[in-house]
Design an enzyme around this catalytic site. Structure first.
Site, PDB file in Angstrom:
ATOM      1  N   CYS A 134     -47.523  33.130  -9.515  1.00 21.79           N
ATOM      2  CA  CYS A 134     -47.243  32.625 -10.923  1.00 21.79           C
ATOM      3  C   CYS A 134     -47.097  33.556 -11.821  1.00 21.79           C
ATOM      4  O   CYS A 134     -47.977  34.292 -12.277  1.00 21.79           O
ATOM      5  CB  CYS A 134     -47.735  31.623 -11.458  1.00 21.79           C
ATOM      6  SG  CYS A 134     -47.561  31.096 -13.041  1.00 21.79           S
TER       7      CYS A 134
ATOM      8  N   CYS B  80     -48.179  33.015 -15.450  1.00 20.34           N
ATOM      9  CA  CYS B  80     -49.778  32.928 -15.576  1.00 20.34           C
ATOM     10  C   CYS B  80     -50.565  34.255 -15.535  1.00 20.34           C
ATOM     11  O   CYS B  80     -51.295  34.517 -16.177  1.00 20.34           O
ATOM     12  CB  CYS B  80     -50.379  31.958 -14.159  1.00 20.34           C
ATOM     13  SG  CYS B  80     -49.571  30.535 -13.915  1.00 20.34           S
ATOM     14  N   ASP B  81     -49.908  35.148 -14.431  1.00 23.80           N
ATOM     15  CA  ASP B  81     -50.702  36.396 -14.346  1.00 23.80           C
ATOM     16  C   ASP B  81     -49.914  37.603 -14.650  1.00 23.80           C
ATOM     17  O   ASP B  81     -50.599  38.755 -14.653  1.00 23.80           O
ATOM     18  CB  ASP B  81     -50.992  36.384 -12.764  1.00 23.80           C
ATOM     19  CG  ASP B  81     -51.765  35.072 -12.171  1.00 23.80           C
ATOM     20  OD1 ASP B  81     -52.540  34.575 -13.022  1.00 23.80           O
ATOM     21  OD2 ASP B  81     -51.873  34.814 -11.058  1.00 23.80           O
TER      22      ASP B  81
HETATM   23  C1  LIG Z   1     -54.019  29.971  -8.879  1.00 27.48           C
HETATM   24  C2  LIG Z   1     -53.194  29.253 -10.071  1.00 27.48           C
HETATM   25  C3  LIG Z   1     -53.227  29.700 -11.170  1.00 27.48           C
HETATM   26  C4  LIG Z   1     -52.444  29.143 -12.203  1.00 27.48           C
HETATM   27  N1  LIG Z   1     -52.760  29.582 -13.626  1.00 27.48           N
HETATM   28  C5  LIG Z   1     -51.938  29.188 -14.509  1.00 27.48           C
HETATM   29  C6  LIG Z   1     -52.371  29.527 -16.056  1.00 27.48           C
HETATM   30  O1  LIG Z   1     -52.939  30.569 -16.395  1.00 27.48           O
HETATM   31  N2  LIG Z   1     -51.697  28.886 -16.941  1.00 27.48           N
HETATM   32  C7  LIG Z   1     -51.095  27.932 -16.766  1.00 27.48           C
HETATM   33  O2  LIG Z   1     -50.581  27.222 -17.826  1.00 27.48           O
HETATM   34  N3  LIG Z   1     -50.787  27.183 -15.576  1.00 27.48           N
HETATM   35  C8  LIG Z   1     -51.257  27.990 -14.462  1.00 27.48           C
HETATM   36  N4  LIG Z   1     -51.048  27.490 -12.977  1.00 27.48           N
HETATM   37  C9  LIG Z   1     -50.136  26.358 -12.885  1.00 27.48           C
HETATM   38  C10 LIG Z   1     -50.746  25.013 -13.042  1.00 27.48           C
HETATM   39  O3  LIG Z   1     -52.058  24.825 -12.300  1.00 27.48           O
HETATM   40  C11 LIG Z   1     -49.712  23.930 -12.698  1.00 27.48           C
HETATM   41  O4  LIG Z   1     -48.512  24.000 -13.654  1.00 27.48           O
HETATM   42  C12 LIG Z   1     -50.196  22.459 -13.283  1.00 27.48           C
HETATM   43  O5  LIG Z   1     -51.522  22.316 -12.645  1.00 27.48           O
HETATM   44  C13 LIG Z   1     -49.513  21.390 -12.957  1.00 27.48           C
HETATM   45  O6  LIG Z   1     -49.932  20.044 -13.305  1.00 27.48           O
HETATM   46  P1  LIG Z   1     -49.507  18.875 -12.445  1.00 27.48           P
HETATM   47  O7  LIG Z   1     -50.412  17.814 -13.037  1.00 27.48           O
HETATM   48  O8  LIG Z   1     -48.070  18.642 -12.712  1.00 27.48           O
HETATM   49  O9  LIG Z   1     -49.977  18.954 -11.087  1.00 27.48           O
HETATM   50  P2  LIG Z   1     -50.786  19.417 -10.171  1.00 27.48           P
HETATM   51  O10 LIG Z   1     -51.892  20.174 -10.963  1.00 27.48           O
HETATM   52  O11 LIG Z   1     -50.563  20.011  -8.941  1.00 27.48           O
HETATM   53  O12 LIG Z   1     -51.764  18.042  -9.885  1.00 27.48           O
HETATM   54  C14 LIG Z   1     -51.342  17.247  -8.744  1.00 27.48           C
HETATM   55  C15 LIG Z   1     -52.253  16.370  -8.341  1.00 27.48           C
HETATM   56  O13 LIG Z   1     -51.651  15.432  -7.493  1.00 27.48           O
HETATM   57  C16 LIG Z   1     -52.750  15.005  -6.566  1.00 27.48           C
HETATM   58  N5  LIG Z   1     -52.037  14.451  -5.271  1.00 27.48           N
HETATM   59  C17 LIG Z   1     -50.553  15.090  -4.693  1.00 27.48           C
HETATM   60  N6  LIG Z   1     -50.267  14.159  -3.827  1.00 27.48           N
HETATM   61  C18 LIG Z   1     -51.075  13.114  -3.749  1.00 27.48           C
HETATM   62  C19 LIG Z   1     -51.199  11.699  -3.086  1.00 27.48           C
HETATM   63  N7  LIG Z   1     -50.055  11.328  -2.156  1.00 27.48           N
HETATM   64  N8  LIG Z   1     -51.942  10.770  -3.523  1.00 27.48           N
HETATM   65  C20 LIG Z   1     -53.050  10.966  -4.340  1.00 27.48           C
HETATM   66  N9  LIG Z   1     -52.997  12.084  -5.314  1.00 27.48           N
HETATM   67  C21 LIG Z   1     -52.094  13.232  -4.736  1.00 27.48           C
HETATM   68  C22 LIG Z   1     -53.199  16.325  -6.087  1.00 27.48           C
HETATM   69  O14 LIG Z   1     -54.577  16.056  -5.434  1.00 27.48           O
HETATM   70  C23 LIG Z   1     -53.474  17.114  -7.462  1.00 27.48           C
HETATM   71  O15 LIG Z   1     -54.572  16.953  -8.073  1.00 27.48           O
HETATM   72  C24 LIG Z   1     -51.940  27.966 -12.064  1.00 27.48           C
HETATM   73  C25 LIG Z   1     -51.669  27.688 -10.840  1.00 27.48           C
HETATM   74  C26 LIG Z   1     -52.423  28.028  -9.752  1.00 27.48           C
HETATM   75  C27 LIG Z   1     -52.522  27.567  -8.209  1.00 27.48           C
END
Ligand SMILES: Cc1cc2nc3c(=O)[nH]c(=O)nc-3n(C[C@H](O)[C@H](O)[C@H](O)COP(=O)(O)OP(=O)(O)OC[C@H]3O[C@@H](n4cnc5c(N)ncnc54)[C@H](O)[C@@H]3O)c2cc1C
Length: 314
Positions: free
Chosen positions: A134, A137-138
């Site tokens: 990302c 992010c980084d």
């Molecule tokens: C290492 C890392 C560093 C990051 N750093 C930053 C940063 O500094 N700043 C920033 O803004 N963003 C950062 N991000 C990006 C950020 O984490 C994501 O954009 C954000 O978490 C997306 O949120 P979301 O709710 O859409 O999905 P997610 O956070 O991916 O959550 C999805 C959830 O759905 C659940 N799920 C999936 N399939 C199923 C299923 N079939 N049944 C039940 N549950 C399910 C998963 O378990 C998960 O908990 C980073 C990501 C990573 C990996």
């Protein structure tokens, strides 16, 4: 019957729950296959969420999100969702991997997407300590330094261009001699002075020490080339968690983009009434916590009026 089922407990799902319950929906349940918090809980630090000045680990940052939403009535169940189907009365059936199911008037899919790995030596060991997926992010951590970007699609080239504005130099490594990205994006990257293209090459390994990455070894057509860089960004595609939308006949419950992401409009509505998508799983997502949370809020506000209309019509 639930008024709203939220699939996924990351920033998008929890925010959707907060807004839906605070906005008056009853029987709202958020399902996640694991602990809530989403993929940001894997991050050692987040410093770009507005209003949060203190740099925190992703786990600490997410700690209060669920309790805040639960305070307004959100229920959380740890269950892996297998699939979502439509009932005859227009409601949805959410089926779980353990064989049970629940009906809901509306559903918000917030299951996220996961970057694919490059598959080189040291990638796992140095993930989060020099290996990143990302740039938004980084990238800032590499201000004025040299970095490698791996990949040849739109994301890789756009992120390389983004990083070139922050970093001293970007080495763009791609295994072919031409790019899959849009021609205009390729041209823009080629015109950028501090991006060096290294084509027909692959990353063999990253190496470093306790402080993190100190170099990247490439396999090029002219032999091994070593770059002394503290960071490598891997953009080789994403696995979109859209499996819950897959139907018995192999089709998907709603329209998907070519990349597999769920197509939505500005109100996070899919092309199926009552079905919404939010966060990283939806098309054109910025893949940031602040954006996922905003999507969740928008989807919930829309779900509230959908449920009102649905109940009025039944
Ligand atoms: C290492 C890392 C560093 C990051 N750093 C930053 C940063 O500094 N700043 C920033 O803004 N963003 C950062 N991000 C990006 C950020 O984490 C994501 O954009 C954000 O978490 C997306 O949120 P979301 O709710 O859409 O999905 P997610 O956070 O991916 O959550 C999805 C959830 O759905 C659940 N799920 C999936 N399939 C199923 C299923 N079939 N049944 C039940 N549950 C399910 C998963 O378990 C998960 O908990 C980073 C990501 C990573 C990996």
């Amino acid at each position: 019957m639930l008024e709203l089922a939220i699939i996924g407990g990351g920033p998008a799902g929890i925010t959707a729950g907060l807004y839906a319950c605070r906005g008056g929906l009853k029987d709202v349940v958020m399902f996640d296959m694991g602990m809530p918090g989403g993929q940001i809980t894997q991050s050692s630090e987040i410093e770009n969420y507005p209003g949060v000045k203190e740099v925190k680990s992703g786990l600490d940052f997410m700690q209060d999100w669920l309790p805040q939403a639960e305070h307004f009535g959100l229920k959380f169940e740890m269950s892996a969702v297998d699939k979502i189907t439509k009932n005859h009365d227009g409601s949805f059936k959410v089926s779980f991997l353990d064989g049970s199911s629940q009906d809901a008037i509306s559903v918000i899919v917030a299951t996220g997407s996961v970057p694919k790995r490059g598959g080189f030596e040291g990638e796992g060991e140095f993930f989060g300590r020099g290996v990143s997926t990302c740039a938004t992010c980084d990238g800032f951590f590499y201000k004025g330094k040299e970095v490698v970007v791996l990949g040849g699609g739109d994301s890789a080239l756009e992120e390389a261009h983004y990083l070139a504005k922050i970093c001293k130099k970007v080495y763009l490594v791609h295994r072919r001699d031409s790019f899959r990205a849009a021609p205009s994006t390729v041209e823009r990257v080629k015109r950028t002075e501090n991006i060096e293209l290294i084509l027909n090459a692959s990353v063999k390994k990253v190496f470093g020490d306790a402080m993190g990455v100190s170099g990247v070894e490439l396999d090029t057509k002219d032999g091994i080339r070593t770059l002394d860089v503290p960071g490598i960004f891997v953009f080789v595609g994403r696995n979109v968690n859209n499996g819950v939308l897959k139907q018995e006949d192999g089709s998907y419950l709603c329209e998907l983009a070519q990349s597999g992401e769920i197509k939505v409009d500005l109100k996070m509505r899919t092309n199926v009434a009552g079905l919404f998508a939010a966060g990283d799983v939806r098309s054109d997502a910025a893949r940031q916590v602040v954006c996922a949370a905003a999507d969740g809020a928008v989807a919930a506000l829309e779900a509230i009026s959908y449920v009102d209309n649905f109940k009025g019509g039944h």
